[in-house]
Write a protein that holds these residues in place. Structure first.
Motif, PDB file in Angstrom:
ATOM      1  N   GLY A  44       0.667  -1.339  -0.120  1.00 36.90           N
ATOM      2  CA  GLY A  44       0.122   0.079   0.029  1.00 36.90           C
ATOM      3  C   GLY A  44       0.808   1.244  -0.091  1.00 36.90           C
ATOM      4  N   GLU A  45       2.117   1.110  -0.508  1.00 33.50           N
ATOM      5  CA  GLU A  45       2.944   2.059  -0.455  1.00 33.50           C
ATOM      6  C   GLU A  45       3.994   2.340  -1.694  1.00 33.50           C
ATOM      7  OE1 GLU A  45       4.441   5.528   1.013  1.00 33.50           O
ATOM      8  OE2 GLU A  45       3.035   4.430   2.122  1.00 33.50           O
ATOM      9  N   PRO A  46       3.735   3.259  -2.504  1.00 36.57           N
ATOM     10  CA  PRO A  46       2.907   4.467  -2.404  1.00 36.57           C
ATOM     11  C   PRO A  46       1.504   4.136  -2.562  1.00 36.57           C
ATOM     12  CG  PRO A  46       3.835   4.865  -4.425  1.00 36.57           C
ATOM     13  CD  PRO A  46       4.566   3.383  -3.728  1.00 36.57           C
ATOM     14  N   LEU A  70       7.604   0.551 -16.008  1.00 35.45           N
ATOM     15  CA  LEU A  70       8.280   1.526 -16.948  1.00 35.45           C
ATOM     16  C   LEU A  70       8.589   3.017 -16.285  1.00 35.45           C
ATOM     17  CD1 LEU A  70       6.707   0.867 -20.470  1.00 35.45           C
ATOM     18  CD2 LEU A  70       9.021   0.532 -19.851  1.00 35.45           C
ATOM     19  N   VAL A  71       7.464   3.382 -15.460  1.00 37.86           N
ATOM     20  CA  VAL A  71       7.814   4.595 -14.822  1.00 37.86           C
ATOM     21  C   VAL A  71       8.809   4.506 -13.546  1.00 37.86           C
ATOM     22  CG1 VAL A  71       6.409   6.172 -13.118  1.00 37.86           C
ATOM     23  CG2 VAL A  71       5.347   5.485 -15.213  1.00 37.86           C
ATOM     24  N   LEU A  72       8.831   3.269 -12.938  1.00 33.89           N
ATOM     25  CA  LEU A  72       9.664   3.005 -11.871  1.00 33.89           C
ATOM     26  C   LEU A  72      11.203   2.965 -12.416  1.00 33.89           C
ATOM     27  CD1 LEU A  72      10.369   2.256  -9.007  1.00 33.89           C
ATOM     28  CD2 LEU A  72       9.685  -0.031  -9.684  1.00 33.89           C
ATOM     29  N   ALA A  73      11.277   2.351 -13.453  1.00 32.91           N
ATOM     30  CA  ALA A  73      12.770   2.169 -14.529  1.00 32.91           C
ATOM     31  C   ALA A  73      13.070   3.719 -14.868  1.00 32.91           C
ATOM     32  CB  ALA A  73      12.432   1.310 -15.820  1.00 32.91           C
ATOM     33  N   ASP A  92      22.553  11.254 -10.142  1.00 34.91           N
ATOM     34  CA  ASP A  92      23.314  11.029  -8.833  1.00 34.91           C
ATOM     35  C   ASP A  92      22.737  11.749  -7.861  1.00 34.91           C
ATOM     36  OD1 ASP A  92      25.179   9.685  -7.271  1.00 34.91           O
ATOM     37  OD2 ASP A  92      26.692  11.727  -7.556  1.00 34.91           O
ATOM     38  N   ARG A  93      21.597  11.323  -7.694  1.00 34.41           N
ATOM     39  CA  ARG A  93      20.683  11.677  -6.632  1.00 34.41           C
ATOM     40  C   ARG A  93      19.728  10.857  -6.023  1.00 34.41           C
ATOM     41  NH1 ARG A  93      15.574  11.435  -8.365  1.00 34.41           N
ATOM     42  NH2 ARG A  93      15.021  11.608 -10.608  1.00 34.41           N
ATOM     43  N   PRO A  94      19.097  10.856  -4.903  1.00 37.87           N
ATOM     44  CA  PRO A  94      18.232   9.785  -4.059  1.00 37.87           C
ATOM     45  C   PRO A  94      16.931   9.631  -5.063  1.00 37.87           C
ATOM     46  CG  PRO A  94      18.396  11.881  -2.700  1.00 37.87           C
ATOM     47  CD  PRO A  94      19.285  12.346  -3.872  1.00 37.87           C
ATOM     48  N   PHE A  95      16.214   8.796  -4.807  1.00 40.71           N
ATOM     49  CA  PHE A  95      14.876   8.315  -5.176  1.00 40.71           C
ATOM     50  C   PHE A  95      13.987   9.540  -4.810  1.00 40.71           C
ATOM     51  CE2 PHE A  95      10.769   6.327  -5.686  1.00 40.71           C
ATOM     52  CZ  PHE A  95      10.919   5.436  -6.943  1.00 40.71           C
ATOM     53  N   ASP A  96      13.191  10.095  -5.919  1.00 45.53           N
ATOM     54  CA  ASP A  96      12.482  11.070  -5.790  1.00 45.53           C
ATOM     55  C   ASP A  96      11.075  10.451  -5.757  1.00 45.53           C
ATOM     56  OD1 ASP A  96      10.654  13.340  -5.978  1.00 45.53           O
ATOM     57  OD2 ASP A  96      11.917  14.480  -7.200  1.00 45.53           O
ATOM     58  N   GLY A  97      10.557  10.179  -4.422  1.00 50.04           N
ATOM     59  CA  GLY A  97       8.997   9.662  -4.471  1.00 50.04           C
ATOM     60  C   GLY A  97       8.079  10.365  -5.010  1.00 50.04           C
ATOM     61  N   GLU A  98       8.025  11.690  -4.703  1.00 50.25           N
ATOM     62  CA  GLU A  98       6.961  12.682  -4.976  1.00 50.25           C
ATOM     63  C   GLU A  98       6.890  12.595  -6.615  1.00 50.25           C
ATOM     64  OE1 GLU A  98       6.920  16.568  -3.482  1.00 50.25           O
ATOM     65  OE2 GLU A  98       7.254  15.724  -1.390  1.00 50.25           O
ATOM     66  N   ARG A  99       8.149  12.734  -7.261  1.00 50.53           N
ATOM     67  CA  ARG A  99       8.115  12.823  -8.882  1.00 50.53           C
ATOM     68  C   ARG A  99       7.823  11.271  -9.425  1.00 50.53           C
ATOM     69  NH1 ARG A  99      13.358  14.818 -12.114  1.00 50.53           N
ATOM     70  NH2 ARG A  99      14.018  12.632 -12.016  1.00 50.53           N
ATOM     71  N   TYR A 100       8.334  10.389  -8.710  1.00 50.34           N
ATOM     72  CA  TYR A 100       7.670   8.901  -8.914  1.00 50.34           C
ATOM     73  C   TYR A 100       5.986   8.794  -9.034  1.00 50.34           C
ATOM     74  CZ  TYR A 100       6.937   3.913  -8.548  1.00 50.34           C
ATOM     75  OH  TYR A 100       6.214   2.696  -8.759  1.00 50.34           O
ATOM     76  N   GLU A 101       5.423   9.284  -8.009  1.00 51.83           N
ATOM     77  CA  GLU A 101       4.096   9.268  -7.896  1.00 51.83           C
ATOM     78  C   GLU A 101       3.427  10.187  -8.762  1.00 51.83           C
ATOM     79  OE1 GLU A 101       1.964   9.419  -4.157  1.00 51.83           O
ATOM     80  OE2 GLU A 101       3.642   8.858  -3.092  1.00 51.83           O
ATOM     81  N   GLN A 102       4.064  11.175  -9.199  1.00 52.86           N
ATOM     82  CA  GLN A 102       3.360  12.080 -10.090  1.00 52.86           C
ATOM     83  C   GLN A 102       3.442  11.336 -11.485  1.00 52.86           C
ATOM     84  OE1 GLN A 102       1.601  15.079  -9.816  1.00 52.86           O
ATOM     85  NE2 GLN A 102       1.238  14.417 -11.869  1.00 52.86           N
TER      86      GLN A 102
END
Length: 89
Positions: A28-30, A56-59, A69-79
């Motif tokens: 249930g996350e995200p 494909l979005v996750l990839a 070279d940055r951390p995973f952006d959860g907000e951008r991924y969700e968008q």
């Protein structure tokens, strides 16, 4: 590397990404993951096809993360998930 090896690697990567999406749905996350799956199903996508689009979005986000070279952006991924079936560039 032969074409067969490359295809095997791609199939393995796709399978791993689809499993990651399944894990997100199970956890249930995200929260957006289940909502997006429901939306895609409502507009006529089969579950398997929906999972592949989400993978494909996750990839894409993972590739961006590595390239920049940055951390995973959860907000951008969700968008990007919410934008499906339109895929990110």
């Amino acid at each position: 590397m032969t074409q067969t090896d490359s295809n095997d690697d791609e199939a393995f990567a796709e399978q791993a990404l689809v499993q990651a999406i399944e894990n997100q749905l199970e956890a249930g996350e995200p929260a957006a993951a289940q909502a997006v799956l429901n939306k895609l199903t409502l507009v006529g996508y089969e579950r398997e096809e929906s999972l592949k689009l989400m993978a494909l979005v996750l990839a894409h986000e993972i590739r961006q993360m590595l390239d920049e070279d940055r951390p995973f952006d959860g907000e951008r991924y969700e968008q990007h998930l919410r934008d499906l079936p339109e895929l990110p560039d």
